[in-house]
Design an enzyme around this catalytic site. Structure first.
Site, mmCIF file in Angstrom:
data_model
loop_
_atom_site.group_PDB
_atom_site.id
_atom_site.type_symbol
_atom_site.label_atom_id
_atom_site.label_comp_id
_atom_site.label_asym_id
_atom_site.label_seq_id
_atom_site.Cartn_x
_atom_site.Cartn_y
_atom_site.Cartn_z
ATOM 1 C CB CYS A 17 -0.861 -0.017 1.255
ATOM 2 S SG CYS A 17 -1.897 1.446 1.453
ATOM 3 C CG ASN A 18 1.804 3.105 -3.611
ATOM 4 O OD1 ASN A 18 2.907 3.276 -4.084
ATOM 5 N ND2 ASN A 18 0.987 2.172 -4.063
ATOM 6 C CB CYS A 44 -3.295 3.567 -5.361
ATOM 7 S SG CYS A 44 -4.594 2.717 -4.422
ATOM 8 C CG HIS A 101 -7.376 -0.499 -3.982
ATOM 9 N ND1 HIS A 101 -6.532 -0.342 -2.913
ATOM 10 C CD2 HIS A 101 -8.513 -1.070 -3.491
ATOM 11 C CE1 HIS A 101 -7.138 -0.773 -1.806
ATOM 12 N NE2 HIS A 101 -8.335 -1.225 -2.130
#
Ligand code: DGL
Length: 251
Positions: free
Chosen positions: A72-73, A180, A182
Protein backbone atom coordinates in the site's frame (compact mmCIF):
# COMPACT_ATOMS: atom_id res chain seq x y z
CA UNK A 1 9.17 -16.85 14.22
CA UNK A 2 6.82 -18.58 11.80
CA UNK A 3 7.66 -19.40 8.21
CA UNK A 4 5.10 -16.95 6.84
CA UNK A 5 5.25 -13.54 5.12
CA UNK A 6 2.70 -10.88 6.10
CA UNK A 7 1.23 -8.69 3.36
CA UNK A 8 -0.82 -5.69 4.33
CA UNK A 9 -3.15 -3.25 2.65
CA UNK A 10 -6.02 -1.01 3.70
CA UNK A 11 -8.17 -3.28 1.55
CA UNK A 12 -8.05 -5.66 -1.41
CA UNK A 13 -5.59 -3.63 -3.51
CA UNK A 14 -2.59 -5.40 -2.03
CA UNK A 15 -3.75 -8.59 -3.73
CA UNK A 16 -2.12 -7.11 -6.87
CA UNK A 17 1.20 -7.33 -5.01
CA UNK A 18 0.43 -10.73 -3.49
CA UNK A 19 -0.13 -12.15 -7.00
CA UNK A 20 3.39 -11.21 -8.08
CA UNK A 21 4.92 -12.34 -4.81
CA UNK A 22 3.31 -15.78 -5.13
CA UNK A 23 4.53 -16.06 -8.74
CA UNK A 24 8.09 -15.18 -7.77
CA UNK A 25 8.19 -17.12 -4.49
CA UNK A 26 5.73 -19.99 -4.96
CA UNK A 27 6.99 -22.04 -2.00
CA UNK A 28 6.57 -19.27 0.55
CA UNK A 29 3.54 -19.06 2.85
CA UNK A 30 1.66 -15.77 2.80
CA UNK A 31 -0.79 -14.19 5.22
CA UNK A 32 -2.66 -11.33 3.56
CA UNK A 33 -4.49 -8.87 5.81
CA UNK A 34 -6.83 -6.20 4.47
CA UNK A 35 -8.26 -3.57 6.79
CA UNK A 36 -11.37 -3.40 4.63
CA UNK A 37 -13.57 -2.15 7.47
CA UNK A 38 -11.55 1.08 7.47
CA UNK A 39 -10.75 1.44 3.76
CA UNK A 40 -10.18 3.75 2.04
CA UNK A 41 -7.31 5.27 3.99
CA UNK A 42 -6.44 7.76 1.23
CA UNK A 43 -8.95 10.51 2.09
CA UNK A 44 -8.22 10.35 5.85
CA UNK A 45 -5.97 12.64 7.88
CA UNK A 46 -2.33 11.66 8.41
CA UNK A 47 -3.02 11.09 12.09
CA UNK A 48 -5.91 8.72 11.39
CA UNK A 49 -3.87 6.83 8.79
CA UNK A 50 -1.04 6.40 11.29
CA UNK A 51 -3.37 5.05 13.98
CA UNK A 52 -4.99 2.59 11.56
CA UNK A 53 -1.61 1.57 10.13
CA UNK A 54 -0.30 0.80 13.59
CA UNK A 55 -3.33 -1.37 14.37
CA UNK A 56 -3.05 -3.20 11.07
CA UNK A 57 0.70 -3.82 11.28
CA UNK A 58 0.35 -4.93 14.92
CA UNK A 59 -2.21 -7.47 13.74
CA UNK A 60 0.37 -9.07 11.45
CA UNK A 61 3.32 -8.72 13.83
CA UNK A 62 1.33 -10.57 16.49
CA UNK A 63 1.09 -13.43 14.01
CA UNK A 64 4.86 -13.61 14.11
CA UNK A 65 5.45 -13.03 10.39
CA UNK A 66 9.07 -13.30 9.21
CA UNK A 67 8.80 -10.28 6.88
CA UNK A 68 6.17 -7.65 6.25
CA UNK A 69 5.22 -6.25 2.86
CA UNK A 70 3.30 -2.99 3.04
CA UNK A 71 1.38 -3.51 -0.20
CA UNK A 72 0.00 0.00 0.00
CA UNK A 73 1.55 3.27 -1.11
CA UNK A 74 -0.55 5.23 1.38
CA UNK A 75 0.52 3.23 4.45
CA UNK A 76 4.13 3.25 3.26
CA UNK A 77 4.11 7.04 2.91
CA UNK A 78 2.49 7.61 6.29
CA UNK A 79 3.99 4.92 8.47
CA UNK A 80 6.84 2.81 7.01
CA UNK A 81 9.66 4.81 8.57
CA UNK A 82 8.11 4.61 12.04
CA UNK A 83 7.57 0.89 11.68
CA UNK A 84 11.10 0.21 10.40
CA UNK A 85 12.53 1.95 13.46
CA UNK A 86 10.55 -0.37 15.74
CA UNK A 87 10.87 -3.87 14.27
CA UNK A 88 13.77 -6.11 13.33
CA UNK A 89 12.13 -8.10 10.52
CA UNK A 90 12.42 -6.94 6.88
CA UNK A 91 9.76 -4.36 6.01
CA UNK A 92 9.18 -3.88 2.29
CA UNK A 93 7.26 -0.76 1.29
CA UNK A 94 6.03 0.79 -1.94
CA UNK A 95 6.11 4.17 -3.58
CA UNK A 96 4.58 5.39 -6.84
CA UNK A 97 6.84 4.39 -9.76
CA UNK A 98 7.48 8.01 -10.75
CA UNK A 99 11.21 7.45 -11.22
CA UNK A 100 11.07 4.72 -13.93
CA UNK A 101 8.16 6.50 -15.60
CA UNK A 102 10.02 9.78 -15.76
CA UNK A 103 13.19 8.10 -17.06
CA UNK A 104 11.14 6.51 -19.88
CA UNK A 105 9.42 9.78 -20.82
CA UNK A 106 9.86 10.85 -24.44
CA UNK A 107 8.57 14.39 -24.74
CA UNK A 108 5.03 13.82 -23.47
CA UNK A 109 3.57 13.87 -19.99
CA UNK A 110 3.32 11.29 -17.22
CA UNK A 111 0.12 10.97 -15.19
CA UNK A 112 0.89 9.88 -11.62
CA UNK A 113 -2.30 8.49 -10.13
CA UNK A 114 -2.40 7.95 -6.36
CA UNK A 115 -4.52 8.56 -3.26
CA UNK A 116 -4.90 12.02 -1.78
CA UNK A 117 -2.76 11.08 1.23
CA UNK A 118 0.08 9.65 -0.90
CA UNK A 119 0.17 12.77 -3.07
CA UNK A 120 0.24 15.10 -0.06
CA UNK A 121 3.02 13.40 1.92
CA UNK A 122 6.73 14.08 1.96
CA UNK A 123 7.80 10.90 0.21
CA UNK A 124 5.92 11.93 -2.93
CA UNK A 125 7.20 15.53 -2.75
CA UNK A 126 10.74 14.15 -2.68
CA UNK A 127 10.05 12.00 -5.73
CA UNK A 128 8.64 15.02 -7.53
CA UNK A 129 11.66 17.14 -6.64
CA UNK A 130 13.96 14.67 -8.37
CA UNK A 131 11.83 13.18 -11.14
CA UNK A 132 8.82 15.48 -11.39
CA UNK A 133 9.51 17.16 -14.72
CA UNK A 134 6.53 16.49 -16.99
CA UNK A 135 4.78 14.51 -14.24
CA UNK A 136 1.18 15.43 -13.41
CA UNK A 137 -0.02 14.18 -9.98
CA UNK A 138 -3.66 13.05 -10.07
CA UNK A 139 -5.88 11.90 -7.24
CA UNK A 140 -7.71 8.68 -8.13
CA UNK A 141 -10.96 9.96 -6.68
CA UNK A 142 -13.47 7.21 -5.95
CA UNK A 143 -11.38 4.44 -7.51
CA UNK A 144 -10.46 2.55 -4.33
CA UNK A 145 -14.13 2.44 -3.29
CA UNK A 146 -15.08 0.88 -6.64
CA UNK A 147 -12.40 -1.83 -6.41
CA UNK A 148 -13.41 -2.55 -2.80
CA UNK A 149 -16.99 -2.99 -4.00
CA UNK A 150 -15.87 -5.53 -6.63
CA UNK A 151 -16.82 -3.06 -9.39
CA UNK A 152 -13.49 -2.58 -11.17
CA UNK A 153 -14.97 -3.55 -14.52
CA UNK A 154 -18.19 -1.59 -14.21
CA UNK A 155 -19.53 1.41 -16.15
CA UNK A 156 -19.19 3.42 -12.91
CA UNK A 157 -15.45 2.72 -12.85
CA UNK A 158 -15.20 3.86 -16.46
CA UNK A 159 -17.09 7.06 -15.59
CA UNK A 160 -14.87 7.74 -12.57
CA UNK A 161 -11.76 7.32 -14.74
CA UNK A 162 -13.26 9.50 -17.49
CA UNK A 163 -13.79 12.31 -14.96
CA UNK A 164 -10.16 12.06 -13.81
CA UNK A 165 -8.59 11.77 -17.27
CA UNK A 166 -10.84 14.16 -19.21
CA UNK A 167 -8.45 17.18 -19.13
CA UNK A 168 -5.59 15.08 -20.55
CA UNK A 169 -7.25 13.12 -23.34
CA UNK A 170 -5.92 15.39 -26.09
CA UNK A 171 -2.35 15.51 -24.73
CA UNK A 172 0.62 13.27 -25.41
CA UNK A 173 0.69 10.95 -22.42
CA UNK A 174 3.79 8.73 -22.42
CA UNK A 175 3.18 6.92 -19.18
CA UNK A 176 0.73 6.36 -16.37
CA UNK A 177 1.91 5.60 -12.84
CA UNK A 178 -0.48 3.41 -10.85
CA UNK A 179 0.56 4.75 -7.46
CA UNK A 180 -1.99 2.79 -5.45
CA UNK A 181 -2.19 -0.99 -5.34
CA UNK A 182 -5.92 -0.97 -6.03
CA UNK A 183 -5.41 0.59 -9.47
CA UNK A 184 -3.86 -2.43 -11.27
CA UNK A 185 -7.34 -3.96 -11.08
CA UNK A 186 -8.50 -1.06 -13.30
CA UNK A 187 -5.59 -1.46 -15.69
CA UNK A 188 -7.55 -2.50 -18.75
CA UNK A 189 -10.02 0.34 -18.33
CA UNK A 190 -7.14 2.81 -17.88
CA UNK A 191 -5.31 1.52 -20.98
CA UNK A 192 -8.46 2.07 -23.02
CA UNK A 193 -8.18 5.85 -22.37
CA UNK A 194 -4.49 6.05 -23.32
CA UNK A 195 -3.64 3.08 -25.54
CA UNK A 196 -0.15 4.43 -26.33
CA UNK A 197 0.91 5.09 -22.75
CA UNK A 198 3.16 2.74 -20.84
CA UNK A 199 1.83 1.62 -17.46
CA UNK A 200 4.11 1.68 -14.39
CA UNK A 201 2.68 -0.20 -11.41
CA UNK A 202 5.78 -1.07 -9.36
CA UNK A 203 4.46 -4.58 -8.65
CA UNK A 204 7.38 -6.60 -10.02
CA UNK A 205 9.89 -4.33 -8.31
CA UNK A 206 8.18 -4.90 -4.96
CA UNK A 207 8.12 -8.68 -5.38
CA UNK A 208 11.80 -8.69 -6.38
CA UNK A 209 12.66 -6.50 -3.41
CA UNK A 210 10.89 -8.95 -1.10
CA UNK A 211 12.91 -11.83 -2.56
CA UNK A 212 16.18 -9.92 -2.18
CA UNK A 213 15.44 -8.96 1.43
CA UNK A 214 14.56 -12.56 2.33
CA UNK A 215 17.72 -13.82 0.64
CA UNK A 216 19.91 -11.25 2.41
CA UNK A 217 18.41 -12.11 5.80
CA UNK A 218 18.64 -15.87 5.18
CA UNK A 219 14.88 -16.10 5.53
CA UNK A 220 13.86 -17.83 2.29
CA UNK A 221 11.73 -20.87 3.05
CA UNK A 222 13.32 -24.28 2.91
CA UNK A 223 10.09 -26.03 2.00
CA UNK A 224 10.02 -27.20 -1.61
CA UNK A 225 6.31 -27.60 -2.06
CA UNK A 226 3.88 -24.79 -2.95
CA UNK A 227 3.15 -22.55 0.03
CA UNK A 228 -0.23 -21.60 1.51
CA UNK A 229 -2.00 -18.30 1.03
CA UNK A 230 -4.20 -17.22 3.94
CA UNK A 231 -6.58 -14.28 3.73
CA UNK A 232 -7.79 -12.27 6.71
CA UNK A 233 -9.83 -9.09 6.81
CA UNK A 234 -11.44 -6.69 9.24
CA UNK A 235 -14.30 -6.48 6.75
CA UNK A 236 -16.02 -9.85 6.92
CA UNK A 237 -16.70 -12.82 4.67
CA UNK A 238 -17.61 -10.88 1.51
CA UNK A 239 -14.19 -9.26 1.48
CA UNK A 240 -12.47 -12.63 1.85
CA UNK A 241 -14.38 -13.88 -1.15
CA UNK A 242 -13.40 -10.82 -3.20
CA UNK A 243 -9.74 -11.34 -2.21
CA UNK A 244 -9.83 -14.92 -3.47
CA UNK A 245 -11.42 -13.79 -6.73
CA UNK A 246 -8.84 -11.04 -7.28
CA UNK A 247 -5.95 -13.42 -6.66
CA UNK A 248 -6.75 -15.28 -9.85
CA UNK A 249 -8.71 -12.65 -11.82
CA UNK A 250 -7.47 -11.94 -15.33
CA UNK A 251 -5.94 -8.47 -15.46
N1 DGL B 1 -4.08 0.49 -1.79
C1 DGL B 1 -3.66 1.66 -1.14
C2 DGL B 1 -2.46 2.30 -1.81
O1 DGL B 1 -1.68 1.64 -2.43
C3 DGL B 1 -4.61 2.74 -0.71
C4 DGL B 1 -6.04 2.57 -0.69
C5 DGL B 1 -6.76 3.47 0.28
O2 DGL B 1 -6.99 4.65 0.01
O3 DGL B 1 -7.10 2.91 1.32
O4 DGL B 1 -2.27 3.49 -1.70
Amino acid sequence: MKDIIGILDSGVGGISVLRRAVQLLPNENFLFYGDNANAPYGPRSLEEIRILSRQATDYLLERDVKALVIACNTITSAYAETLRAEVSIPVIGMEPAVKPASLARSGGKILALATRATLSLERFSRLMEHYGEGVIPLEGKGLVELVEAGRANSPEARAALAAIFEPYLDQQIDGIVLGCTHYPFLRRQIEAFFPKAQIFDGLDGTARQLKRRLEDAGLLTEQNVPGRVIFESSGGADMLELMRELLTAEL
